[in-house]
Design a protein around this motif. Structure first.
Motif, PDB file in Angstrom:
ATOM      1  N   SER A 228       0.822  -1.217   0.000  1.00  0.00           N
ATOM      2  CA  SER A 228       0.000   0.000   0.000  1.00  0.00           C
ATOM      3  C   SER A 228       0.851   1.261   0.000  1.00  0.00           C
ATOM      4  O   SER A 228       0.384   2.323  -0.400  1.00  0.00           O
TER       5      SER A 228
ATOM      6  N   PHE B 220       1.488   2.711   2.603  1.00  0.00           N
ATOM      7  CA  PHE B 220       0.743   3.492   3.610  1.00  0.00           C
ATOM      8  C   PHE B 220       1.118   2.996   5.004  1.00  0.00           C
ATOM      9  O   PHE B 220       0.369   2.253   5.656  1.00  0.00           O
TER      10      PHE B 220
ATOM     11  N   VAL C 181       1.618   2.871   8.932  1.00  0.00           N
ATOM     12  CA  VAL C 181       0.828   3.369  10.064  1.00  0.00           C
ATOM     13  C   VAL C 181       1.557   2.996  11.354  1.00  0.00           C
ATOM     14  O   VAL C 181       2.116   1.902  11.466  1.00  0.00           O
TER      15      VAL C 181
ATOM     16  N   ASN D 139       1.744  -1.394  11.067  1.00  0.00           N
ATOM     17  CA  ASN D 139       1.067  -2.340  10.181  1.00  0.00           C
ATOM     18  C   ASN D 139       2.070  -3.278   9.508  1.00  0.00           C
ATOM     19  O   ASN D 139       3.208  -2.901   9.221  1.00  0.00           O
TER      20      ASN D 139
ATOM     21  N   GLU E 199       2.026  -5.814   6.335  1.00  0.00           N
ATOM     22  CA  GLU E 199       1.248  -6.279   5.179  1.00  0.00           C
ATOM     23  C   GLU E 199       1.725  -7.653   4.719  1.00  0.00           C
ATOM     24  O   GLU E 199       2.705  -8.206   5.247  1.00  0.00           O
TER      25      GLU E 199
ATOM     26  N   THR F 118      -3.186  -8.799   5.836  1.00  0.00           N
ATOM     27  CA  THR F 118      -2.533  -7.635   6.476  1.00  0.00           C
ATOM     28  C   THR F 118      -2.969  -7.423   7.920  1.00  0.00           C
ATOM     29  O   THR F 118      -4.148  -7.527   8.250  1.00  0.00           O
TER      30      THR F 118
ATOM     31  N   CYS G  49      -3.223  -4.631  10.769  1.00  0.00           N
ATOM     32  CA  CYS G  49      -3.188  -3.186  11.023  1.00  0.00           C
ATOM     33  C   CYS G  49      -2.244  -2.887  12.191  1.00  0.00           C
ATOM     34  O   CYS G  49      -1.935  -3.769  13.000  1.00  0.00           O
ATOM     35  N   ALA G  50      -1.830  -1.644  12.278  1.00  0.00           N
ATOM     36  CA  ALA G  50      -0.958  -1.218  13.376  1.00  0.00           C
ATOM     37  C   ALA G  50      -1.596  -1.519  14.735  1.00  0.00           C
ATOM     38  O   ALA G  50      -0.911  -1.904  15.686  1.00  0.00           O
ATOM     39  N   GLU G  51      -2.910  -1.366  14.810  1.00  0.00           N
ATOM     40  CA  GLU G  51      -3.600  -1.593  16.079  1.00  0.00           C
ATOM     41  C   GLU G  51      -3.554  -3.067  16.476  1.00  0.00           C
ATOM     42  O   GLU G  51      -3.524  -3.406  17.668  1.00  0.00           O
TER      43      GLU G  51
ATOM     44  N   MET H  91      -7.508   8.028  12.048  1.00  0.00           N
ATOM     45  CA  MET H  91      -8.578   7.333  12.760  1.00  0.00           C
ATOM     46  C   MET H  91      -8.417   5.829  12.584  1.00  0.00           C
ATOM     47  O   MET H  91      -8.152   5.354  11.477  1.00  0.00           O
ATOM     48  N   PRO H  92      -8.609   5.070  13.657  1.00  0.00           N
ATOM     49  CA  PRO H  92      -8.551   3.615  13.516  1.00  0.00           C
ATOM     50  C   PRO H  92      -9.693   3.110  12.636  1.00  0.00           C
ATOM     51  O   PRO H  92     -10.813   3.640  12.710  1.00  0.00           O
ATOM     52  N   CYS H  93      -9.412   2.101  11.820  1.00  0.00           N
ATOM     53  CA  CYS H  93     -10.462   1.528  10.966  1.00  0.00           C
ATOM     54  C   CYS H  93     -11.519   0.852  11.844  1.00  0.00           C
ATOM     55  O   CYS H  93     -11.320   0.670  13.057  1.00  0.00           O
TER      56      CYS H  93
HETATM   57  N1  THU Z   1      -4.153   0.491   8.437  1.00  0.00           N
HETATM   58  C1  THU Z   1      -3.802   0.386   9.758  1.00  0.00           C
HETATM   59  O1  THU Z   1      -2.721  -0.095  10.090  1.00  0.00           O
HETATM   60  N2  THU Z   1      -4.693   0.829  10.684  1.00  0.00           N
HETATM   61  C2  THU Z   1      -5.875   1.436  10.404  1.00  0.00           C
HETATM   62  O2  THU Z   1      -6.644   1.727  11.307  1.00  0.00           O
HETATM   63  C3  THU Z   1      -6.196   1.766   9.019  1.00  0.00           C
HETATM   64  C4  THU Z   1      -5.417   1.033   7.986  1.00  0.00           C
HETATM   65  C5  THU Z   1      -3.209  -0.024   7.431  1.00  0.00           C
HETATM   66  C6  THU Z   1      -3.624  -1.324   6.805  1.00  0.00           C
HETATM   67  C7  THU Z   1      -2.871  -1.279   5.488  1.00  0.00           C
HETATM   68  O3  THU Z   1      -1.583  -1.829   5.682  1.00  0.00           O
HETATM   69  C8  THU Z   1      -2.745   0.207   5.170  1.00  0.00           C
HETATM   70  O4  THU Z   1      -3.075   0.893   6.361  1.00  0.00           O
HETATM   71  C9  THU Z   1      -3.655   0.680   4.048  1.00  0.00           C
HETATM   72  O5  THU Z   1      -4.972   0.334   4.304  1.00  0.00           O
END
Ligand code: THU
Length: 143
Positions: A36, A38, A40, A56, A58, A65, A67-69, A98-100
Motif C-alpha cells: 500500500s 501506507f 501506520v 502495520n 502487510e 494484512t 493493522c498497526a492496532e 482514525m482507527p479503521c
Molecule cells: N491500516 C492500519 O494499520 N490501521 C488502520 O486503522 C487503518 C489502515 C493499514 C492497513 C494497510 O496496511 C494500510 O493501512 C492501508 O490500508
C-alpha cells in the motif's frame, strides 16, 4: 504514578500525548507496508503506565494484512496484558489517523468505553468513537 513515571489516571490532561505521538511516529517508520505504501504507527499507554506500540504488517496475500492496532494489541497482551487507557495512531506524515472499524472493535475489547483516543477532532473516548458497541458484556448478558 507508575514506575515509568507515566500518570495512569484517566484524565486526558494527565496523559503525555506528545510522548505518545512521538512513539507512534517512531514505530510507523518500521512498518512493513510494501504493497500500500501506507505505513501506520500506533501507540498507547496501558493502565500500569506501560507504553505499547505497533505498526502495520502487510502480506502478499493482501487480506492477511495486520493493522498497526493489531500489532499494538498483540504487544499489550504479550508484555503482560492490562487495559489500554490512552491511544493514538499516525499516518506516514505523522498526522493523526482514525482507527479503521475493525480496529475500533479491537480497541474496545482492550480499553473499553473510557479509553482516550486521539482523533482528527481532538481527544475523545471509545464510547464516542464506537457508539453502542458490541463487546464482552453482550456475551455475558445475552447468552
Ligand atoms: N491500516 C492500519 O494499520 N490501521 C488502520 O486503522 C487503518 C489502515 C493499514 C492497513 C494497510 O496496511 C494500510 O493501512 C492501508 O490500508
Amino acid at each position: 504514578m507508575s514506575s515509568s513515571g507515566q500518570d495512569t489516571s484517566r484524565g486526558q490532561d494527565t496523559v503525555d500525548w506528545p510522548a505518545l505521538r512521538a512513539a507512534a511516529r517512531a514505530v510507523m517508520e518500521r512498518a512493513y507496508a510494501p504493497y500500500s505504501g501506507f505505513p501506520v504507527g500506533a501507540a498507547a499507554f496501558a493502565d500500569d503506565g506501560r507504553l505499547v506500540v505497533g505498526a502495520n504488517v502487510e502480506n502478499a496475500a493482501y487480506g492477511v494484512t495486520l493493522c498497526a492496532e493489531c500489532s499494538l494489541v498483540s504487544a499489550l497482551v504479550g508484555s503482560g496484558g492490562g487495559r489500554l487507557v490512552a491511544f493514538t495512531c499516525v499516518d506516514k506524515h505523522g498526522d493523526t489517523l482514525m482507527p479503521c472499524g475493525r480496529c475500533r472493535q479491537l480497541l474496545w475489547e482492550h480499553g473499553g468505553p473510557d479509553l482516550l483516543v486521539e482523533t482528527v477532532r481532538g481527544i475523545k473516548t471509545m464510547r464516542d468513537v464506537l457508539p453502542d458497541a458490541f463487546g464482552p458484556q453482550d456475551l455475558e448478558e445475552r447468552s
